[in-house]
Design a protein around this motif. Structure first.
Motif, PDB file in Angstrom:
ATOM      1  N   ASP A  92     -36.448 -35.767  34.759  1.00  0.00           N
ATOM      2  CA  ASP A  92     -37.354 -36.166  33.679  1.00  0.00           C
ATOM      3  C   ASP A  92     -38.060 -34.935  33.112  1.00  0.00           C
ATOM      4  O   ASP A  92     -38.184 -34.768  31.886  1.00  0.00           O
ATOM      5  CB  ASP A  92     -38.370 -37.163  34.233  1.00  0.00           C
ATOM      6  CG  ASP A  92     -39.097 -37.934  33.129  1.00  0.00           C
ATOM      7  OD1 ASP A  92     -38.782 -37.714  31.939  1.00  0.00           O
ATOM      8  OD2 ASP A  92     -39.966 -38.760  33.446  1.00  0.00           O
ATOM      9  N   ALA A  96     -37.391 -32.888  29.389  1.00  0.00           N
ATOM     10  CA  ALA A  96     -38.458 -32.558  28.435  1.00  0.00           C
ATOM     11  C   ALA A  96     -38.420 -31.081  28.072  1.00  0.00           C
ATOM     12  O   ALA A  96     -38.664 -30.701  26.931  1.00  0.00           O
ATOM     13  CB  ALA A  96     -39.821 -32.918  29.013  1.00  0.00           C
ATOM     14  N   ARG A  97     -38.079 -30.245  29.061  1.00  0.00           N
ATOM     15  CA  ARG A  97     -38.053 -28.799  28.823  1.00  0.00           C
ATOM     16  C   ARG A  97     -36.833 -28.385  28.003  1.00  0.00           C
ATOM     17  O   ARG A  97     -36.917 -27.526  27.135  1.00  0.00           O
ATOM     18  CB  ARG A  97     -38.050 -28.045  30.153  1.00  0.00           C
ATOM     19  CG  ARG A  97     -38.013 -26.545  29.962  1.00  0.00           C
ATOM     20  CD  ARG A  97     -38.022 -25.763  31.249  1.00  0.00           C
ATOM     21  NE  ARG A  97     -37.956 -24.344  30.947  1.00  0.00           N
ATOM     22  CZ  ARG A  97     -38.993 -23.578  30.686  1.00  0.00           C
ATOM     23  NH1 ARG A  97     -40.212 -24.092  30.702  1.00  0.00           N
ATOM     24  NH2 ARG A  97     -38.854 -22.289  30.408  1.00  0.00           N
ATOM     25  N   PRO A  99     -34.288 -30.530  26.130  1.00  0.00           N
ATOM     26  CA  PRO A  99     -33.733 -31.811  25.679  1.00  0.00           C
ATOM     27  C   PRO A  99     -32.355 -31.699  25.030  1.00  0.00           C
ATOM     28  O   PRO A  99     -31.649 -32.697  24.904  1.00  0.00           O
ATOM     29  CB  PRO A  99     -34.769 -32.307  24.663  1.00  0.00           C
ATOM     30  CG  PRO A  99     -35.457 -31.067  24.184  1.00  0.00           C
ATOM     31  CD  PRO A  99     -35.496 -30.157  25.363  1.00  0.00           C
ATOM     32  N   ARG A 115     -33.896 -40.333  27.821  1.00  0.00           N
ATOM     33  CA  ARG A 115     -34.940 -39.566  27.138  1.00  0.00           C
ATOM     34  C   ARG A 115     -36.086 -39.385  28.122  1.00  0.00           C
ATOM     35  O   ARG A 115     -36.334 -40.227  28.992  1.00  0.00           O
ATOM     36  CB  ARG A 115     -35.421 -40.263  25.866  1.00  0.00           C
ATOM     37  CG  ARG A 115     -35.978 -41.647  26.062  1.00  0.00           C
ATOM     38  CD  ARG A 115     -36.376 -42.269  24.739  1.00  0.00           C
ATOM     39  NE  ARG A 115     -37.373 -41.453  24.044  1.00  0.00           N
ATOM     40  CZ  ARG A 115     -37.823 -41.730  22.837  1.00  0.00           C
ATOM     41  NH1 ARG A 115     -37.357 -42.783  22.183  1.00  0.00           N
ATOM     42  NH2 ARG A 115     -38.729 -40.966  22.267  1.00  0.00           N
ATOM     43  N   SER A 116     -36.765 -38.264  27.994  1.00  0.00           N
ATOM     44  CA  SER A 116     -37.836 -37.951  28.934  1.00  0.00           C
ATOM     45  C   SER A 116     -39.066 -38.803  28.656  1.00  0.00           C
ATOM     46  O   SER A 116     -39.347 -39.177  27.517  1.00  0.00           O
ATOM     47  CB  SER A 116     -38.204 -36.469  28.844  1.00  0.00           C
ATOM     48  OG  SER A 116     -39.302 -36.168  29.678  1.00  0.00           O
ATOM     49  N   SER A 117     -39.786 -39.096  29.724  1.00  0.00           N
ATOM     50  CA  SER A 117     -41.056 -39.812  29.553  1.00  0.00           C
ATOM     51  C   SER A 117     -42.159 -38.849  29.109  1.00  0.00           C
ATOM     52  O   SER A 117     -43.261 -39.275  28.770  1.00  0.00           O
ATOM     53  CB  SER A 117     -41.463 -40.489  30.866  1.00  0.00           C
ATOM     54  OG  SER A 117     -41.683 -39.532  31.891  1.00  0.00           O
ATOM     55  N   TYR A 118     -41.862 -37.545  29.134  1.00  0.00           N
ATOM     56  CA  TYR A 118     -42.800 -36.530  28.658  1.00  0.00           C
ATOM     57  C   TYR A 118     -42.428 -36.137  27.226  1.00  0.00           C
ATOM     58  O   TYR A 118     -41.266 -36.256  26.838  1.00  0.00           O
ATOM     59  CB  TYR A 118     -42.758 -35.288  29.557  1.00  0.00           C
ATOM     60  CG  TYR A 118     -43.106 -35.562  30.990  1.00  0.00           C
ATOM     61  CD1 TYR A 118     -44.422 -35.569  31.428  1.00  0.00           C
ATOM     62  CD2 TYR A 118     -42.100 -35.829  31.922  1.00  0.00           C
ATOM     63  CE1 TYR A 118     -44.737 -35.821  32.753  1.00  0.00           C
ATOM     64  CE2 TYR A 118     -42.400 -36.079  33.244  1.00  0.00           C
ATOM     65  CZ  TYR A 118     -43.725 -36.079  33.659  1.00  0.00           C
ATOM     66  OH  TYR A 118     -44.017 -36.335  34.966  1.00  0.00           O
ATOM     67  N   PRO A 119     -43.364 -35.658  26.453  1.00  0.00           N
ATOM     68  CA  PRO A 119     -43.033 -35.221  25.085  1.00  0.00           C
ATOM     69  C   PRO A 119     -42.038 -34.074  25.127  1.00  0.00           C
ATOM     70  O   PRO A 119     -42.326 -33.033  25.737  1.00  0.00           O
ATOM     71  CB  PRO A 119     -44.389 -34.769  24.515  1.00  0.00           C
ATOM     72  CG  PRO A 119     -45.412 -35.433  25.373  1.00  0.00           C
ATOM     73  CD  PRO A 119     -44.813 -35.553  26.738  1.00  0.00           C
ATOM     74  N   PRO A 120     -40.868 -34.212  24.538  1.00  0.00           N
ATOM     75  CA  PRO A 120     -39.878 -33.124  24.559  1.00  0.00           C
ATOM     76  C   PRO A 120     -40.342 -31.948  23.717  1.00  0.00           C
ATOM     77  O   PRO A 120     -40.960 -32.126  22.674  1.00  0.00           O
ATOM     78  CB  PRO A 120     -38.625 -33.773  23.987  1.00  0.00           C
ATOM     79  CG  PRO A 120     -39.134 -34.886  23.132  1.00  0.00           C
ATOM     80  CD  PRO A 120     -40.374 -35.396  23.816  1.00  0.00           C
ATOM     81  N   ASP A 121     -40.050 -30.755  24.205  1.00  0.00           N
ATOM     82  CA  ASP A 121     -40.416 -29.544  23.478  1.00  0.00           C
ATOM     83  C   ASP A 121     -39.215 -29.092  22.659  1.00  0.00           C
ATOM     84  O   ASP A 121     -38.363 -28.349  23.134  1.00  0.00           O
ATOM     85  CB  ASP A 121     -40.839 -28.447  24.456  1.00  0.00           C
ATOM     86  CG  ASP A 121     -41.477 -27.266  23.758  1.00  0.00           C
ATOM     87  OD1 ASP A 121     -41.352 -27.187  22.524  1.00  0.00           O
ATOM     88  OD2 ASP A 121     -42.101 -26.436  24.439  1.00  0.00           O
ATOM     89  N   GLN A 122     -39.122 -29.548  21.429  1.00  0.00           N
ATOM     90  CA  GLN A 122     -37.994 -29.227  20.562  1.00  0.00           C
ATOM     91  C   GLN A 122     -38.018 -27.772  20.095  1.00  0.00           C
ATOM     92  O   GLN A 122     -37.036 -27.290  19.539  1.00  0.00           O
ATOM     93  CB  GLN A 122     -37.988 -30.163  19.344  1.00  0.00           C
ATOM     94  CG  GLN A 122     -37.805 -31.636  19.700  1.00  0.00           C
ATOM     95  CD  GLN A 122     -36.402 -31.950  20.208  1.00  0.00           C
ATOM     96  OE1 GLN A 122     -35.527 -31.100  20.206  1.00  0.00           O
ATOM     97  NE2 GLN A 122     -36.196 -33.183  20.646  1.00  0.00           N
TER      98      GLN A 122
END
Length: 258
Positions: A92, A96-97, A99, A115-122
């Motif tokens: 997870d 996010a790190r 994606p 999909r990660s439960s954390y905000p993905p860093d695009q």
């Protein structure tokens, strides 16, 4: 040799062997992203987690199998609910790190994560800080790249973020990267990596551009072998060796039996 139990199967492993190697030798799969057989265990990705329990104890604990040595009588489980849940949490965070890293997405999907439960860093690249690239570069003796910064700002880069003077363009860092994050482009007899351009040497047998001039010079210096030893690529060298080794098995032109 030590005897231990892996997923209910009695196996033997040489003292000093790490659990990951013993598990794979026994035919069981454990995911990894930061491990390679030619490098020392690192334990960065935390995906090779397994549950271990010593004989006579009811409660086990979760360890990284790449850095945990085998023990006589040890009871090992590679796919318990606790192991799967911990791996899922690790994936997870990795999702996010990085994606957009296909290998990370594939592993996450195996654990029901799409999909990660954390905000993905695009805005980040696909680096997961496994340090495989840094470690292989150091093992080869070049030390052209390293990890810099702390916390969320930590990243892999050449000194001062400039094209690395110590890089010989061998490409080992790009080939070993589990997320294909390191760009290496070959075109018209040149290789570009870490913002540097390297001229390639062509194999005298097949004509393929297979090694940079800088890496060739390094191998000549380290090995003490003549330059003629490196005139052909690995594929052509292996083919020539095989032809020499098995020449006695090939019938002669007169049709004589070998």
């Amino acid at each position: 040799m030590l005897n231990l139990d892996i997923n209910g199967r009695r196996v033997s492993a040489r003292r000093g062997t790490m659990l990951l190697a013993a598990i794979r030798e026994a035919g069981f799969d454990v995911p990894t992203l930061c491990h390679h057989e030619v490098l020392e265990p690192y334990g960065a990705c935390r995906l090779c987690l397994v549950e271990v329990r010593r004989p006579g104890r009811k409660v086990g604990r979760i360890v990284t199998s790449c850095s945990y040595p085998v023990e006589a009588g040890l009871l090992v489980e590679t796919d318990t609910p606790a192991v799967r849940e911990t791996r899922r949490e690790v994936l997870d965070l990795l999702l996010a790190r990085a994606p957009n890293a296909s290998r990370v997405r594939e592993l996450a999907a195996e654990y029901g994560l799409y999909r990660s439960s954390y905000p993905p860093d695009q805005n980040r690249d696909n680096c997961i800080l496994c340090n495989l690239c840094v470690r292989i570069c150091a093992k080869l003796g070049f030390n052209a790249i390293s990890a810099a910064g702390r916390g969320p700002k930590r990243e892999i880069q050449p000194p001062l973020g400039e094209p690395p003077a110590d890089c010989v363009g061998c490409g080992s860092c790009a080939r070993i990267c589990p997320t294909d994050n390191i760009s290496m482009v070959e075109r018209a007899g040149k290789r570009r990596i870490w913002e540097r351009d390297f001229e390639m040497v062509r194999c005298k047998q097949c004509g393929k551009a297979y090694i940079t001039r800088e890496y060739l010079a390094s191998r000549l210096d380290q090995s003490g072998l003549p330059e003629s030893h490196f005139e052909t690529c690995d594929e052509c060298s292996r083919a020539a060796l095989a032809k020499t080794m098995f020449a006695h098995l090939v019938p002669s032109e007169k049709g004589d039996a070998p």
